[in-house]
Design an enzyme around this catalytic site. Structure first.
Site, PDB file in Angstrom:
ATOM      1  N   GLU A 171      -0.070  -4.714   2.043  1.00 34.74           N
ATOM      2  CA  GLU A 171      -0.364  -3.357   1.551  1.00 34.74           C
ATOM      3  C   GLU A 171       0.908  -2.547   1.696  1.00 34.74           C
ATOM      4  O   GLU A 171       1.335  -2.221   2.795  1.00 34.74           O
ATOM      5  CB  GLU A 171      -1.494  -2.716   2.366  1.00 34.74           C
ATOM      6  CG  GLU A 171      -2.834  -3.424   2.272  1.00 34.74           C
ATOM      7  CD  GLU A 171      -3.610  -3.079   1.003  1.00 34.74           C
ATOM      8  OE1 GLU A 171      -3.155  -2.222   0.222  1.00 34.74           O
ATOM      9  OE2 GLU A 171      -4.693  -3.683   0.800  1.00 34.74           O
TER      10      GLU A 171
ATOM     11  N   HIS B   2      -5.068  -4.903  -8.382  1.00 39.51           N
ATOM     12  CA  HIS B   2      -5.714  -3.597  -8.537  1.00 39.51           C
ATOM     13  C   HIS B   2      -4.831  -2.716  -9.417  1.00 39.51           C
ATOM     14  O   HIS B   2      -3.651  -2.492  -9.125  1.00 39.51           O
ATOM     15  CB  HIS B   2      -5.950  -2.949  -7.175  1.00 39.51           C
ATOM     16  CG  HIS B   2      -7.051  -3.629  -6.417  1.00 39.51           C
ATOM     17  ND1 HIS B   2      -7.009  -3.840  -5.061  1.00 39.51           N
ATOM     18  CD2 HIS B   2      -8.219  -4.158  -6.853  1.00 39.51           C
ATOM     19  CE1 HIS B   2      -8.127  -4.467  -4.688  1.00 39.51           C
ATOM     20  NE2 HIS B   2      -8.875  -4.669  -5.759  1.00 39.51           N
TER      21      HIS B   2
ATOM     22  N   HIS C 250      -0.371  -5.387  -2.624  1.00 39.19           N
ATOM     23  CA  HIS C 250      -1.265  -4.278  -2.947  1.00 39.19           C
ATOM     24  C   HIS C 250      -0.652  -2.985  -2.406  1.00 39.19           C
ATOM     25  O   HIS C 250       0.401  -2.996  -1.787  1.00 39.19           O
ATOM     26  CB  HIS C 250      -2.628  -4.484  -2.274  1.00 39.19           C
ATOM     27  CG  HIS C 250      -3.465  -5.576  -2.861  1.00 39.19           C
ATOM     28  ND1 HIS C 250      -4.639  -5.333  -3.528  1.00 39.19           N
ATOM     29  CD2 HIS C 250      -3.314  -6.925  -2.860  1.00 39.19           C
ATOM     30  CE1 HIS C 250      -5.181  -6.467  -3.927  1.00 39.19           C
ATOM     31  NE2 HIS C 250      -4.388  -7.469  -3.538  1.00 39.19           N
TER      32      HIS C 250
ATOM     33  N   ARG D 254      -9.223   0.906 -10.907  1.00 37.32           N
ATOM     34  CA  ARG D 254      -8.936  -0.155  -9.941  1.00 37.32           C
ATOM     35  C   ARG D 254      -9.241  -1.549 -10.484  1.00 37.32           C
ATOM     36  O   ARG D 254      -8.522  -2.512 -10.245  1.00 37.32           O
ATOM     37  CB  ARG D 254      -9.793   0.117  -8.692  1.00 37.32           C
ATOM     38  CG  ARG D 254      -9.863  -1.003  -7.672  1.00 37.32           C
ATOM     39  CD  ARG D 254     -10.834  -0.578  -6.561  1.00 37.32           C
ATOM     40  NE  ARG D 254     -11.193  -1.668  -5.673  1.00 37.32           N
ATOM     41  CZ  ARG D 254     -10.559  -1.947  -4.536  1.00 37.32           C
ATOM     42  NH1 ARG D 254      -9.509  -1.244  -4.177  1.00 37.32           N
ATOM     43  NH2 ARG D 254     -10.971  -2.932  -3.766  1.00 37.32           N
TER      44      ARG D 254
ATOM     45  N   GLU E 134      -2.456   0.394  -8.330  1.00 34.34           N
ATOM     46  CA  GLU E 134      -1.468   0.225  -7.257  1.00 34.34           C
ATOM     47  C   GLU E 134      -0.099  -0.075  -7.862  1.00 34.34           C
ATOM     48  O   GLU E 134       0.435  -1.165  -7.750  1.00 34.34           O
ATOM     49  CB  GLU E 134      -1.965  -0.861  -6.289  1.00 34.34           C
ATOM     50  CG  GLU E 134      -3.276  -0.434  -5.630  1.00 34.34           C
ATOM     51  CD  GLU E 134      -4.053  -1.569  -4.954  1.00 34.34           C
ATOM     52  OE1 GLU E 134      -3.537  -2.705  -4.888  1.00 34.34           O
ATOM     53  OE2 GLU E 134      -5.183  -1.312  -4.497  1.00 34.34           O
TER      54      GLU E 134
END
Ligand SMILES: *[C@@H]1O[C@H](CO)[C@@H](O)[C@H](O)[C@H]1NC(C)=O
Ligand SMILES: *[C@@H]1O[C@H](CO)[C@@H](O)[C@H](O)[C@H]1NC(C)=O
Ligand SMILES: *[C@@H]1O[C@H](CO)[C@@H](O)[C@H](O)[C@H]1NC(C)=O
Ligand SMILES: *[C@@H]1O[C@H](CO)[C@@H](O)[C@H](O)[C@H]1NC(C)=O
Ligand SMILES: *[C@@H]1O[C@H](CO)[C@@H](O)[C@H](O)[C@H]1NC(C)=O
Ligand SMILES: *[C@@H]1O[C@H](CO)[C@@H](O)[C@H](O)[C@H]1NC(C)=O
Ligand SMILES: [Zn+2]
Length: 503
Positions: free
Chosen positions: A466, A266, A392, A321, A269
């Site tokens: 994440e 993405h 991410h 994104r 990020e």
């Protein structure tokens, strides 16, 4: 709605980025009625589910039954999504082409946009946010079963405030003025750093978010400097022709296990490529004194899976994104969500078939050159990967499969134990608390993710990580966070390496 174009109709990637930068024209779709509104709304068609009124979708929003995952995805209802008429949508807007090869690259301006955190404990909250989202007043940034972070568009702050008051929805304003945060996020390096940079042989630092060129040059520098353990290979090209560069670190022992790491699926990020390149730097510069757990692994690391999107976040829209391939029959909208484009249970929940959606899954599994290259490499190489780690942001989660629905693989307890060990190491090193669980269980279902595909391929330790933070800055994490986040993540990676060696 017609299906997306065939492979033949898709433009072949322009090979040379150096010769033809930004050859693709950015089609700015400017809502006719919104001519005087801020630029953020002018770019909406590239990012957002079109407003109901502009596409004449059937359905009365007050009668709808809305689930949390619907709010994240726009809609999970195949039939309803199919009825979006792209042609009508294109006619409802004035399109304006901007040539990004020219100096006047128009950056999306987020002045006055805010980010709020809301509790989603009541069903009514989810329904209200769903309605605001379809009216293009808000978009979702992140969230889990209990909370949601939403971006409130500048011209909508008043109305959304009023709607929330009426419904007794409480919220925290995380970011008052998004553009100010963006402006402060990534300042130029100071003199001291710049002079150090000159002496190092590469430009990469972990005090700044670097452009793709710096990242690639850093990788090439390491391969040249440590040829006995490091090599760099391009496993393919992005849509716009940029290399997908994988760096391999290995001492060549035939008994080594193999681990795949990627970042930057993405585009927005930024902490992900920064963290992944930090791992590379640590292992490359200190290989001799590294632990056996690290040395007994062949590391394959792709820091930027989505280089076109990544560059676009630096030049055009900080919050982009997806990748940058024109999509759909009208090609008004750009990009597929690469993390919905992988070929295991592709097309299911939490993905959209609307090319304008931020979670557009692509016209078919692996329709995008970036996901095709990664999956071809992993599938066709002789390497037998024991772990697949994809980085991410944000939210601080260590997620294992499955993502496509609320089910877990047979060995999920092992994945859970190792995930919690990793989380503990992170917490003990830098203090950040990570939640561990299956992605569908902890967050929301999302089919077509790279992690599901990797797990289905038989890669044992498959995780989506994440990174920080939990929403205070969200995607716009200041550079001062890079080193702390990367350092604690490396501690977690060492624990994972130990588990891989035992596997
Ligand atoms: C999906 O939407 C269509 C058309 O609006 C409706 O007929 C159908 O019942 C919906 N299906 C589900 C599972 O909600
Ligand atoms: C969900 O998000 C909220 C707000 O960011 C956080 O406090 C909470 O711990 C999260 N839940 C889980 C299970 O991680
Ligand atoms: C805000 O609400 C007013 C009054 O209902 C309406 O006229 C206006 O169009 C709304 N603004 C937006 C951006 O939806
Ligand atoms: C909001 O709270 C007020 C005062 O407690 C109450 O009168 C009103 O009915 C509530 N509205 C909703 C939509 O729950
Ligand atoms: C994956 O690899 C296997 C064995 O190497 C091969 O038979 C198969 O065709 C490959 N699948 C794809 C989609 O490339
Ligand atoms: C790959 O590794 C798995 C488990 O580590 C093992 O079961 C499998 O036989 C290996 N396959 C090959 C082709 O080496
Ligand atoms: Zn992501």
């Amino acid at each position: 709605m017609q299906r997306a174009p065939s492979a033949a109709a898709q433009k072949s990637p322009s090979w040379s980025f150096a010769m033809e930068p930004w050859r693709t024209l950015l089609v700015l779709a400017v809502a006719a009625a919104a001519a005087a509104t801020p630029l953020i709304d002018q770019l909406a068609p590239g990012q957002e589910w079109p407003a109901r009124s502009s596409v004449g979708q059937p359905g009365d929003s007050t009668k709808e039954e809305i689930k949390v995952e619907d709010v994240f995805s726009g809609s999970t209802n195949e039939t309803a999504v199919e009825e979006v008429d792209e042609e009508a949508f294109a006619k409802a807007v004035i399109t304006k082409e901007v040539d990004l090869t020219k100096d006047e690259i128009t950056k999306v301006d987020y002045s006055g946009a805010q980010v709020w955190k809301i509790q989603t404990n009541k069903r009514s909250v989810v329904a209200v946010v769903g309605r605001l989202r379809r009216r293009n007043l808000v978009s979702t940034w992140g969230g889990n079963h209990t909370h949601m972070d939403i971006l409130v568009k500048p011209n909508a702050v008043k109305n959304v405030t009023r709607a929330f008051k009426r419904e007794n929805i409480t919220y925290d304003v995380l970011i008052e003025d998004l553009q100010r945060r963006i402006d402060e996020e990534n300042p130029p390096l100071d003199e001291n750093e710049l002079s150090l940079q000159d002496r190092r042989g590469h430009k990469m630092t972990w005090k700044q978010y670097h452009r793709l060129e710096d990242i690639h040059q850093f990788m090439d520098y390491l391969a040249k400097t440590y040829p006995s353990i490091i090599s760099v290979n391009s496993i393919g090209k992005s849509h716009e022709g940029r290399d997908l560069k994988v760096l391999r670190i290995s001492d060549g022992k035939p008994t080594n296990k193999a681990v795949w790491i990627d970042g930057g699926i993405h585009a927005r990020e930024w902490i992900s490529p920064a963290t992944v390149t930090y791992f590379i730097n640590q292992f490359a510069e200190n290989f001799d004194v590294e632990s056996d757990d690290v040395k007994n692994i062949d590391w394959y690391i792709l820091p930027v899976v989505n280089p076109d999107g990544y560059e676009f976040t630096h030049l055009g829209d900080r919050l982009w994104r997806k990748n940058r391939k024109p999509q759909g029959t009208t090609r008004v909208c750009f990009g597929a969500d690469l993390n919905r484009n992988f070929g295991y249970r592709w097309g299911g929940k939490g993905s959209s078939n609307n090319p304008c959606s931020d979670i557009y899954r692509g016209s078919r599994a692996f329709s995008e050159p970036e996901t095709k290259a990664v999956s071809d490499f992993i599938n066709n190489s002789a390497v037998n990967f024991t772990a697949y780690l994809t980085y991410h942001s944000y939210g601080q989660y260590i997620l294992y499969p499955w993502g496509y629905d609320s089910v877990v693989p047979p060995d999920y307890q092992q994945l859970d134990i190792v995930g919690k060990d990793v989380a503990r190491a992170i917490q003990q090193t830098g203090g950040s608390e990570y939640s561990v669980g299956s992605s569908s269980g902890l967050l929301y279902p999302a089919a077509g993710g790279s992690d599901d595909w990797a797990k289905a391929k038989g890669i044992k330790y498959t995780y989506t990580i994440e990174l920080s933070d939990t929403g205070r800055y969200g995607f716009i994490l200041p550079v001062s966070y890079i080193e702390p986040v990367a350092r604690e993540s490396l501690a977690g990676l060492r624990v994972l390496a130990a588990a891989v060696n035992k596997a």
